[in-house]
Design an enzyme around this catalytic site. Structure first.
Site, PDB file in Angstrom:
ATOM      1  N   HIS A 250      24.360  54.921  16.769  1.00  0.00           N
ATOM      2  CA  HIS A 250      25.716  54.509  16.677  1.00  0.00           C
ATOM      3  C   HIS A 250      26.623  55.812  16.461  1.00  0.00           C
ATOM      4  CE1 HIS A 250      24.845  50.449  17.362  1.00  0.00           C
ATOM      5  NE2 HIS A 250      24.334  50.178  16.065  1.00  0.00           N
TER       6      HIS A 250
HETATM    7  C1  BDR Z   1      28.825  50.320  14.022  1.00  0.00           C
HETATM    8  O1  BDR Z   1      28.995  49.562  12.965  1.00  0.00           O
HETATM    9  C2  BDR Z   1      28.433  49.803  11.916  1.00  0.00           C
HETATM   10  O2  BDR Z   1      27.520  48.837  11.061  1.00  0.00           O
HETATM   11  C3  BDR Z   1      27.858  51.291  12.331  1.00  0.00           C
HETATM   12  O3  BDR Z   1      27.906  52.167  10.978  1.00  0.00           O
HETATM   13  C4  BDR Z   1      28.336  51.405  13.228  1.00  0.00           C
HETATM   14  O4  BDR Z   1      29.720  52.312  12.939  1.00  0.00           O
HETATM   15  C5  BDR Z   1      28.183  49.793  15.066  1.00  0.00           C
HETATM   16  O5  BDR Z   1      28.586  48.608  15.650  1.00  0.00           O
END
Ligand code: BDR
Ligand code: CA
Length: 329
Positions: A250
């Protein structure tokens, strides 16, 4: 010899395991200069997010200013942080922490963003990988902010990939949909790095372990511990991840877009956020700009967002590996 381009960045984050991976990628990459870190609630409370940002930078031997930002969504009620994904402490439940001396900058994160943007107009890229309340607040403090920043890159949202907190919503946008809609309509140069691409890039746990073995350093040992916890969550959830234990990249992809945008295929359109109801947190892109939808909110006056739709996953992984294996600690 070519000098690498230099990107001055404010990193807005809720660390968070993938936030930590992204931070270390940014600190390790020669073309990225992290000017400051602003923090938000999200994966953890904002207090814990600030503690983690200070801790991770201290472990890496960097004294980067860290500020504390918004503690809750701007309109909707707050929810409990997802301790089952990132650990109760956001870093996979570390068993112990060493003493460090980095201290919080007393300014609120939104004020810090505005101060920095005014001091270095046109120079700074904001990379935001958590809920977007600090950006929303900064826009209220300084409506001219879109002209003062070089660009904004967010990890958040999704267009065609199913959501990760509802069938249509990605977590960062879900956590503060009203702030996110403000950000999508503010008129800055905005790139969305959402689940459409972040779900295509998996970082194997074995790679993070190799990075830790290469450095023998508390920073990368801490990261490896955190990723092990995080990978356990993803491995239990997705059969294709279980084949090679690891996690989605991510937040790292927001920085990879910054330094190597050619690895991504982009679409352009007006993006709005559903703020209420069953579709709350959905990021909706108008992909038919030849149609003139008469409904309010989709007028030609609305700013366009660049949306990452496809990615060269192998190249992203190679860049992540090369950068963190380099001599940066
Ligand atoms: C996003 O949500 C958070 O849990 C992670 O850090 C990332 O930024 C993914 O959906
Ligand atoms: Ca995050």
């Amino acid at each position: 010899m070519n000098t690498p381009p230099s990107f001055k960045v404010i990193y807005d984050t809720d660390p968070g395991v993938d936030d930590a991976m992204a931070l270390y990628f940014a600190l390790a990459h020669p073309a990225i200069e992290v000017l400051g870190i602003t923090t938000t609630f999200g994966n953890v409370t904002v207090e814990q997010a600030a503690i983690n940002a200070l801790y991770l930078t201290a472990l890496a031997g960097k004294n980067v200013p860290v500020t504390q930002g918004v503690a809750r969504p701007c309109r909707k009620p707050p929810e409990l942080p997802p301790a089952h994904i990132h650990g109760a402490d956001g870093l996979g439940n570390l068993t112990a922490r060493v003493a460090t001396s980095n201290r919080l900058d007393p300014r609120a994160s939104a004020q810090y963003i505005v101060d920095m943007a005014r001091a270095q107009p046109g120079d700074i890229t904001l990379v935001a990988v958590g809920p977007l309340g600090n950006l929303g607040l900064a826009l209220k403090l300084e409506p001219g902010l879109p002209q003062l920043l070089r660009e904004v890159i967010i990890m958040g949202g999704t267009i065609t990939e199913p959501g990760n907190v509802s069938p249509v919503a990605e977590a960062n946008v879900w956590n503060d949909p009203h702030a996110a809609d403000l950000v999508f309509t503010a008129g800055w140069k905005l790139t969305m790095v959402g689940l459409d691409v972040t779900h295509r890039v998996r970082v194997p746990l074995s790679l993070v372990e190799r990075i830790a073995q290469r450095h023998h350093h508390l920073a990368t040992d801490t990261l490896s511990h955190a990723v092990q916890f995080y990978a356990h969550f993803y491995t239990g959830l997705y059969a294709h991840v279980a084949q090679e234990p690891g996690c989605f990249a991510h937040d790292v992809l927001a920085f990879i877009y910054l330094v190597q945008p050619e690895l991504f295929t982009l679409a352009h359109g007006v993006v709005r956020v559903a703020t209420e109801g069953l579709a709350q947190g959905q990021t909706i892109m108008n992909r038919r700009d030849f149609l003139h939808y008469p409904q309010a909110g989709w007028g030609k006056d609305k700013a366009l967002t660049q949306v990452c739709m496809q990615v060269d996953a192998a190249q992203c992984l190679q860049l992540f590996s090369d950068t963190l294996m380099s001599d940066w600690l």
